[in-house]
Design a protein around this motif. Structure first.
Motif, mmCIF file in Angstrom:
data_model
loop_
_atom_site.group_PDB
_atom_site.id
_atom_site.type_symbol
_atom_site.label_atom_id
_atom_site.label_comp_id
_atom_site.label_asym_id
_atom_site.label_seq_id
_atom_site.Cartn_x
_atom_site.Cartn_y
_atom_site.Cartn_z
ATOM 1 N N ASN A 1 8.083 -3.873 6.325
ATOM 2 C CA ASN A 1 8.481 -2.480 6.466
ATOM 3 C C ASN A 1 7.315 -1.528 6.210
ATOM 4 O O ASN A 1 6.527 -1.709 5.288
ATOM 5 N N LEU A 2 7.218 -0.531 7.083
ATOM 6 C CA LEU A 2 6.347 0.613 6.879
ATOM 7 C C LEU A 2 7.255 1.831 6.812
ATOM 8 O O LEU A 2 7.894 2.199 7.799
ATOM 9 N N GLY A 3 7.335 2.441 5.629
ATOM 10 C CA GLY A 3 8.235 3.564 5.426
ATOM 11 C C GLY A 3 7.478 4.856 5.201
ATOM 12 O O GLY A 3 6.448 4.881 4.527
ATOM 13 N N ILE A 4 7.985 5.921 5.788
ATOM 14 C CA ILE A 4 7.404 7.251 5.627
ATOM 15 C C ILE A 4 8.495 8.190 5.147
ATOM 16 O O ILE A 4 9.561 8.283 5.754
ATOM 17 N N ASN A 5 8.237 8.871 4.044
ATOM 18 C CA ASN A 5 9.160 9.876 3.522
ATOM 19 C C ASN A 5 8.368 11.156 3.296
ATOM 20 O O ASN A 5 7.422 11.183 2.519
ATOM 21 N N SER A 6 8.746 12.208 3.999
ATOM 22 C CA SER A 6 8.061 13.490 3.879
ATOM 23 C C SER A 6 9.100 14.550 3.541
ATOM 24 O O SER A 6 10.131 14.654 4.207
ATOM 25 N N LEU B 1 0.854 -1.186 0.000
ATOM 26 C CA LEU B 1 0.000 0.000 0.000
ATOM 27 C C LEU B 1 0.889 1.234 0.000
ATOM 28 O O LEU B 1 1.796 1.348 0.822
ATOM 29 N N SER B 2 0.607 2.167 -0.918
ATOM 30 C CA SER B 2 1.448 3.359 -1.051
ATOM 31 C C SER B 2 0.586 4.598 -1.258
ATOM 32 O O SER B 2 0.362 5.030 -2.391
ATOM 33 N N PRO B 3 0.081 5.206 -0.187
ATOM 34 C CA PRO B 3 -0.590 6.497 -0.342
ATOM 35 C C PRO B 3 0.428 7.625 -0.461
ATOM 36 O O PRO B 3 1.504 7.581 0.140
ATOM 37 N N ARG B 4 0.089 8.626 -1.262
ATOM 38 C CA ARG B 4 0.967 9.772 -1.468
ATOM 39 C C ARG B 4 0.136 11.056 -1.449
ATOM 40 O O ARG B 4 -0.953 11.114 -2.031
ATOM 41 N N VAL B 5 0.668 12.066 -0.782
ATOM 42 C CA VAL B 5 0.040 13.378 -0.727
ATOM 43 C C VAL B 5 1.022 14.398 -1.286
ATOM 44 O O VAL B 5 2.177 14.466 -0.846
ATOM 45 N N GLY B 6 0.580 15.177 -2.266
ATOM 46 C CA GLY B 6 1.410 16.238 -2.817
ATOM 47 C C GLY B 6 0.672 17.561 -2.759
ATOM 48 O O GLY B 6 -0.461 17.665 -3.249
ATOM 49 N N ILE B 7 1.280 18.538 -2.129
ATOM 50 C CA ILE B 7 0.673 19.861 -2.000
ATOM 51 C C ILE B 7 1.656 20.902 -2.530
ATOM 52 O O ILE B 7 2.820 20.928 -2.119
ATOM 53 N N THR B 8 1.199 21.709 -3.478
ATOM 54 C CA THR B 8 2.018 22.811 -3.974
ATOM 55 C C THR B 8 1.388 24.106 -3.480
ATOM 56 O O THR B 8 0.360 24.549 -3.981
ATOM 57 N N TYR C 1 3.799 0.689 2.669
ATOM 58 C CA TYR C 1 3.629 -0.464 3.557
ATOM 59 C C TYR C 1 3.789 -1.736 2.732
ATOM 60 O O TYR C 1 3.122 -1.920 1.709
ATOM 61 N N SER C 2 4.681 -2.618 3.157
ATOM 62 C CA SER C 2 4.885 -3.901 2.485
ATOM 63 C C SER C 2 5.101 -4.974 3.538
ATOM 64 O O SER C 2 6.090 -4.925 4.282
ATOM 65 N N ASN C 3 4.165 -5.936 3.626
ATOM 66 C CA ASN C 3 4.379 -7.016 4.590
ATOM 67 C C ASN C 3 5.396 -8.030 4.072
ATOM 68 O O ASN C 3 5.973 -8.782 4.858
ATOM 69 N N GLN C 4 5.650 -8.072 2.746
ATOM 70 C CA GLN C 4 6.710 -8.941 2.232
ATOM 71 C C GLN C 4 8.072 -8.463 2.710
ATOM 72 O O GLN C 4 8.947 -9.257 3.050
#
Length: 732
Positions: free
Chosen positions: A685-690, A659-666, A679-682
């Motif tokens: 890992n749950l990764g957050i990059n902001s 699952l990969s939600p992405r938010v982009g605000i200009t 999010y990848s259960n394989q």
């Protein structure tokens, strides 16, 4: 009646020109008048400048004039190329997904202009703008035949803006001649422009392009003739220093640090056609994070290069060999090393140089030399990474390339093995590209050398394709020796002889909602030479695809796969699971369905689903991407990938989610914020990059980048970091 006759005359003229191969040109006037690139065409010089002429339709048809025309005019002074554009449209309901620079053109309103400054049909500079004045620039390489030669990571200083009126919008560009490389005294460049108008789903081009070819193919260009010959290409000295304050913590080792890192890049012009890039202690913490993926294969997957230092003229280094199977140079290898535990980790780059560009009209040179650092704690040696590449143009758009790669260890350590002291690869490629882009091909031979291992070690390949309006045929053969090694390359598999064949038949209905539809047969077979050419893999795919005039697409497919596992393998990557036995054949069949809506819709979506057998069990897969556009400030997206793998006991079954939600605000044209959660259960890992970016001056930025990673099963932190990075672009 008069309108009908006029239309018939225009169609006749277009058909005649198209049949003759087209001869379009216009004159770029020279002027000393001052032009302010505010998007308003109010300077008197625009009335005197020559119009480039009519645009032709590319989609939904490619044999009529564009329904809504575009007028382009250009003038130069001693330092700048000015472009004035008037874009007619059915209304003001423009689609602008964001205000961030370097947008992709598909699915929104915009216009792009291309300049082939060396008139070779191989490389070009692209500049684009949309009705809101958002800009982009890109480099096109390899003749522009596909997206692999389209690089938006390139940056250069220029100005531009747009203005919206009833029934049209206007744009002005002021592009410094220092942005280009060209021969002294040049009198013409090859030129093309293409435009997307999503209000009526029309794509149009200045120079006619057949729909079966790429819209930015450099085979289809006219001429822009300079009223006054150009002088020298005077690219300024550019210095780009940075400072990065980093704080991180590794929770697995319970260690963290806070440090200040400084370094920078420099860009130096060498003559009229060469660039020298220098980097010292580079930092790539602000680079957009890679998308993760579910990998159910036994092989590594290549990811695109995003680091600015490696982008300019990247085709000179990275286009040798076969991109899928045997690419001898893959720049992402530099800065990655294997530690004492066998993990792939980041390795510091001390510095490097990169010389690339044109020596003369037909010869290009690339030289790269980068030194990576030593890390005694992780048993990582220091390496010098070097590549020399030469490319000579032959015939109209083809070339012959030669390269030499050397990776050599510096210093002597207990953990440095003698057989790993160096790796060298030498090779030659012939790249075929016909004048009309109908024929494309490649023929190559490469050989590697390691200490005590100099016999064999070769990689050979050839492919040839023919692309016409109704038929597209492509064939490929690859042979990679079991001992061929390129430490700086991407070698997916060794000890293989592979053949592939693709045949595609397209149909173009004269009327109705379907723009085109076609059937494709693709087959790929792999043998192992050291096993008496035993067949180890095959894939046979049959598909039927439809492209609609409303820009939606859908298709159906069937595939048959065969795998001979040499070694035990677990496609689920379940820790501690019993692997499928090796030395055994597996056959499986799959059916799939795919759909993509018009990307210009406020809510756009696409997805595909497949079901069938998988090794000795079954697999159901579904993936989709959903995008909501709140124009022009906010873009929300969600990528979902689900794989249900069912294998008989005692082998593992799994439900794999990505699952990969992405938010982009200009917030404006200079302040951007994006957050990606993966999010990848394989991968557990749950990764957050902001990332928050403030472009406070042209190509000068302040970044705040936050990264966080958690273990999925126990939901505990793994690694966390925050960066405050400042870069400044200074022209001298």
């Amino acid at each position: 009646m008069t309108k009908i006759l006029s239309t018939l005359v225009l169609l006749l003229l277009f058909t005649t020109v198209h049949a003759q191969g087209v001869d379009k040109s216009f004159t770029v006037k020279h002027s000393s008048d001052k032009i302010v690139p505010d998007g308003i065409l109010d300077e008197p010089i625009w009335e005197m400048a020559e119009s480039a002429g009519d645009f032709q339709q590319y989609f939904p048809s490619d044999d009529v004039l564009a329904e809504y025309q575009t007028d382009i005019r250009m003038v130069t002074d001693e330092t700048t190329l000015y472009v004035g554009i008037k874009v007619y449209s059915p209304g003001k309901d423009y689609v602008i997904p964001s205000l961030e620079r370097d947008f992709r053109a598909g699915g929104n309103d915009n216009i792009s202009i291309l300049f082939d400054t060396f008139n070779d049909g191989t490389n070009a500079f692209l500049f684009g703008i949309n009705p809101y004045g958002v800009r982009r620039e890109a480099l096109i390489s390899g003749g522009g035949g596909n997206n692999s030669g389209f690089t938006t990571s390139w940056d250069v200083k220029w100005k531009g803006d747009s203005k919206i009126y009833d029934g049209y919008y206007t744009a002005e560009m002021a592009i410094p001649l220092t942005s280009f490389k060209f021969a002294e005294g040049e009198t013409k460049w090859r030129f093309q422009s293409y435009r997307f108008d999503v209000q009526i789903n029309e794509n149009s081009v200045w120079y006619p392009v057949p729909q079966n070819q790429s819209i930015f193919s450099l085979a289809f260009m006219g001429d822009m003739v300079f009223e006054k010959p150009l002088g020298k290409s005077r690219t300024p000295l550019t210095i780009i220093p940075y400072a990065n304050l980093l704080s991180d913590r590794d929770f697995s080792s319970d260690q963290g640090e806070t440090a200040l890192k400084v370094g920078g890049d420099a860009k130096i012009a060498i003559g009229n056609g060469m660039n020298l890039d220098i980097t010292v202690n580079p930092d790539f913490s602000n680079v957009e994070v890679d998308n993760i993926f579910t990998n159910l294969t036994r092989f590594e997957v290549s990811l695109p290069e995003r680091r600015q230092f490696f982008v300019d003229n990247n085709d000179l280094f990275g286009d040798f060999g076969g991109g899928r199977d045997a690419n001898p140079f893959f720049s992402r290898r530099i800065g990655i090393a294997t530690d004492s535990a066998g993990n792939s980790v980041e390795n510091d780059i001390i510095g490097g140089i990169r010389l690339s560009g044109k020596i003369n009209d037909g010869l290009r040179l690339g030289l790269l030399n980068i030194q990576t650092g030593e890390d005694l704690d992780r048993e990582i040696v220091s390496n010098n990474n070097m590549m020399l590449a030469l490319q000579q143009k032959v015939f109209s758009r083809s070339n012959i390339g030669f390269f030499f790669i050397n990776r050599e260890t510096f210093g002597s350590n207990d953990f440095s093995l003698p057989e790993d002291r160096y790796n060298r690869v030498v090779g030659i490629d012939y790249n075929l590209s016909s004048k009309d882009d109908v024929w494309q091909g490649k023929f190559y031979g490469h050989k590697s050398f390691q200490p005590g291992d100099k016999v064999g070690n070769y990689s050979l390949g050839a492919n040839l394709g023919r692309n016409t309006r109704f038929w597209s045929v492509f064939g490929d053969v690859v042979l990679v020796d079991e001992d061929f090694t390129s430490d700086l390359g991407f070698i997916r598999r060794k000890d293989i002889f592979k053949s592939a064949l693709s045949v595609n038949r397209l149909f173009w209905p004269a009327s109705g909602p379907i723009n085109n539809h076609g059937i494709q047969l693709f087959s790929m077979v792999t043998w192992r030479p050291t096993l008496d050419f035993q067949r180890t893999d095959h894939d046979i795919n049959l598909s039927y695809d439809f492209e609609m005039k409303n820009l939606s697409q859908f298709g159906l497919g069937y595939s048959n796969s065969f795998v001979f596992l040499n070694n035990p393998f677990d496609p689920t990557s379940t820790e501690g699971a019993i692997e499928l036995p090796g030395n055994q054949n597996y056959n499986f069949n799959t059916v799939n369905f795919s759909y993509r809506s018009n990307r210009a819709n406020v809510f756009a979506y696409e997805g595909n689903s497949s079901i069938g057998s998988f090794f000795n069990g079954s697999r159901f897969s579904a993936e989709g991407e959903f995008t909501l556009r709140i124009q022009p400030k906010v873009r929300l997206s969600l990528n979902v990938n689900y794989d249900k793998i069912s294998l008989p006991d005692p082998f593992p079954s799994a439900d794999l989610w990505l699952l990969s939600p992405r938010v982009g605000i200009t917030f404006s044209k200079s302040i951007f914020w994006s957050t990606l959660i993966q999010y990848s259960n394989q991968r557990d890992n749950l990764g957050i990059n902001s990332r928050l970016q403030w472009r406070f001056a042209p190509l000068s930025d302040l970044f705040i980048v936050y990264n966080d990673n958690y273990a999925v099963n126990l939901f505990e932190p793994k690694f966390r970091s925050i960066n405050l990075k400042l870069t400044y672009w200074l022209n001298i």
